[in-house]
Design a protein around this motif. Structure first.
Motif, PDB file in Angstrom:
ATOM      1  N   MET A 169       0.958   3.889  -3.034  1.00 25.81           N
ATOM      2  CA  MET A 169       0.390   5.137  -3.375  1.00 25.81           C
ATOM      3  C   MET A 169       1.381   6.063  -3.562  1.00 25.81           C
ATOM      4  O   MET A 169       1.275   6.839  -4.454  1.00 25.81           O
ATOM      5  CB  MET A 169       0.075   5.537  -1.569  1.00 25.81           C
ATOM      6  N   LEU A 175      -6.311   2.928  -5.927  1.00 24.42           N
ATOM      7  CA  LEU A 175      -5.251   1.902  -5.441  1.00 24.42           C
ATOM      8  C   LEU A 175      -5.777   0.774  -5.160  1.00 24.42           C
ATOM      9  O   LEU A 175      -5.214  -0.265  -5.070  1.00 24.42           O
ATOM     10  CB  LEU A 175      -4.525   2.510  -4.458  1.00 24.42           C
ATOM     11  N   SER A 198       0.766  -1.177   0.092  1.00 24.86           N
ATOM     12  CA  SER A 198      -0.034  -0.033  -0.074  1.00 24.86           C
ATOM     13  C   SER A 198       0.671   1.345   0.113  1.00 24.86           C
ATOM     14  O   SER A 198       0.562   2.214  -0.786  1.00 24.86           O
ATOM     15  CB  SER A 198      -1.048   0.064   1.241  1.00 24.86           C
ATOM     16  N   SER A 230      -8.389   5.847  -2.801  1.00 22.18           N
ATOM     17  CA  SER A 230      -8.324   4.281  -2.489  1.00 22.18           C
ATOM     18  C   SER A 230      -9.177   3.537  -3.848  1.00 22.18           C
ATOM     19  O   SER A 230      -8.747   2.495  -4.023  1.00 22.18           O
ATOM     20  CB  SER A 230      -9.458   4.193  -1.349  1.00 22.18           C
ATOM     21  N   GLN A 239      -9.511  11.412  -0.564  1.00 23.26           N
ATOM     22  CA  GLN A 239      -9.108   9.931  -0.147  1.00 23.26           C
ATOM     23  C   GLN A 239      -9.709   8.884  -0.841  1.00 23.26           C
ATOM     24  O   GLN A 239      -9.360   7.915  -0.847  1.00 23.26           O
ATOM     25  CB  GLN A 239      -9.054   9.675   1.461  1.00 23.26           C
ATOM     26  N   LEU A 287      -7.707  -0.157  -2.650  1.00 21.80           N
ATOM     27  CA  LEU A 287      -7.614  -0.214  -1.330  1.00 21.80           C
ATOM     28  C   LEU A 287      -9.056   0.255  -0.676  1.00 21.80           C
ATOM     29  O   LEU A 287      -9.685   0.759  -1.254  1.00 21.80           O
ATOM     30  CB  LEU A 287      -6.614   0.632  -0.541  1.00 21.80           C
ATOM     31  N   HIS A 321     -11.187   2.665   1.681  1.00 19.38           N
ATOM     32  CA  HIS A 321     -11.019   3.949   2.139  1.00 19.38           C
ATOM     33  C   HIS A 321     -10.114   4.119   3.372  1.00 19.38           C
ATOM     34  O   HIS A 321      -9.457   4.980   3.744  1.00 19.38           O
ATOM     35  CB  HIS A 321     -12.098   4.980   2.086  1.00 19.38           C
ATOM     36  N   THR A 325      -6.797   3.196   2.953  1.00 15.18           N
ATOM     37  CA  THR A 325      -5.985   4.328   2.383  1.00 15.18           C
ATOM     38  C   THR A 325      -5.807   5.416   3.333  1.00 15.18           C
ATOM     39  O   THR A 325      -4.652   6.101   3.457  1.00 15.18           O
ATOM     40  CB  THR A 325      -6.967   4.926   1.507  1.00 15.18           C
TER      41      THR A 325
END
Lengths: 246, 246
Positions: free
Chosen positions: B153, B188, B149, B185, B181, B190, B192, B195
């Motif tokens: 990012m 990515l 992660s 997320s 955010q 992921l 939230h 994230t």
DNA sequence: CGTATATTTGAAAGCTGTCAACACTTGTGG
DNA sequence: CCACAAGTGTTGACAGCTTTCAAATATACG
């Protein structure tokens, strides 16, 4: 009469090309070569001198990380083109490697220009194929980004099955993939151990069967339903005829 | 004299087009429109009637899953084209939505054909841009599939910074992203919440700073080094001049 | 001022990766 | 033909990353 090459089979559906274009296309890929399994066809970082058309066999397209890990970006199947727009780049950004014996048509990269100048309809057909490739990459992003391992694997299996159908494979059952667990894990973004766990799970449900170096899909219906597979991103029946003449 | 549009700025580097082509290109995008933030520019499942050139502002390109989740496939920045080959497909497979006010050049989708027929060099330039887009998708696959992660990012941040530079942004410090955010997320892959944790971590190291609805990159050097960023997949300095005349 | 949208927290559950071995297969050379 | 090496598949235990749940706090907007 011989069977259609998978490439011609695909662009036929476009209903865009005339017979002259088809002659052009057929001539392009007359130069056919054979590859063993495990051969590097194009290599990341190098200039690519040819454009390849997959007549038979499978390959993978991947990138290698600084830590030695790798991520398979896409599978390369019959009917696919390798490095279509490579002549306009100084180097390839990925490696393509055969995972089964292959039969490849090819033409020199420099000839791409001739296509754009002399056969605009064919150039458009190539753009169409590049667009399909991009859609498949998008779906790979969604699969890796937002699906859990079991679903992720099932989804990939179904995609491969459907893509095989696109170029004429019609068998409804028992699709055979020339893939092992390591390959699978690199395609799914999972560790090979976890891949094995998931794998075993699908196997226990009689959805797949394993043989050394290959995987057989036994229950496509259940696999597809557990994958929530929406096939709209794969090749449409026909071209969007936005009423133009080329 | 006015500043170059980011699109022209990019294809200039190709050193492929002549002045005639540039006139053609400039004329294409004469029709400029404005969008607010949060507008859908093209919608998944629908036929697309125009091709857009981003003059200013940001958008995201995403797919929505059956469970309501979404995955951002790519960010759309100034100099990018939206739906380049859409005329050859019956529907779009993704949605594109502005995340800041935008200025968009556009031309009717049907005109793509004219480009392929009448301006093959320009068609090739478009293919070049499509190829770049595909490279960025590949890197997104690697990022999501094989990076953890925090690194993931940081890597995305650096990519966005580098891509901004490609169309003329020169500021070396304090790049501002119109991103929150939730958006992050979804890009990515992921949750939230996670994230947010990672976010906070980068913030604690003074690598980024937050303002409502935007993120400021404060320490590009450290971000880049922690991301193991290899920029070779982004636009090369110049075209591979494989010695041909078009 | 109230509602919807973002952000934030803590705790717990669950998924996935890592580690360390071991088994199995295949191909090679002695 | 056997031994060995290399690659692949397999296991269990454990750590660690990430998600989920639930709830509180901001912030934006009309």
């Amino acid at each position: 009469m011989d069977t259609l090459s998978p490439f011609v089979y695909r662009i036929k559906k476009l209903e865009l090309l005339n017979s002259e274009d088809f002659v052009f296309a057929e001539n392009l890929i007359k130069n056919v070569g054979i590859r063993d399994s495990g051969m590097v066809i194009i290599e990341s970082g190098l200039l690519q001198e040819s454009i390849f058309f997959v007549q038979e066999g499978w390959a993978v397209r991947y990138k290698t990380l600084e830590d030695g890990n790798r991520q398979i970006v896409n599978f390369v199947l019959p009917g696919d083109i390798i490095g279509m727009f490579s002549p306009i780049f100084q180097h390839s950004e990925h490696t393509v490697e055969s995972i089964s014996p292959m039969k490849l048509g090819s033409f020199p990269a420099s000839q791409l220009i001739d296509i754009f100048r002399d056969a605009p309809r064919l150039a458009l057909a190539l753009a169409w194929m590049a667009g399909q490739d991009e859609r498949i990459l998008e779906e790979q992003i969604v699969r890796i980004g937002r699906r859990r391992s079991a679903k992720r694997m099932a989804h990939l299996f179904i995609e491969l099955y459907r893509r095989l159908r696109l170029c004429g494979y019609t068998r409804e059952q028992a699709i055979i993939l020339p893939v092992n667990q390591l390959l699978l894990s690199d395609a799914l973004g999972l560790s090979h151990i976890h891949t094995h766990r998931v794998f075993r799970e699908l196997e226990n449900h009689q959805l797949i069967e394993r043989f050394p170096g290959r995987i057989v899909l036994q229950n496509l219906a259940v696999l597809a339903s557990m994958a929530d597979f929406d096939e709209s991103y794969l090749e449409p029946i026909s071209f969007a005829k936005t009423s133009f003449a080329l």
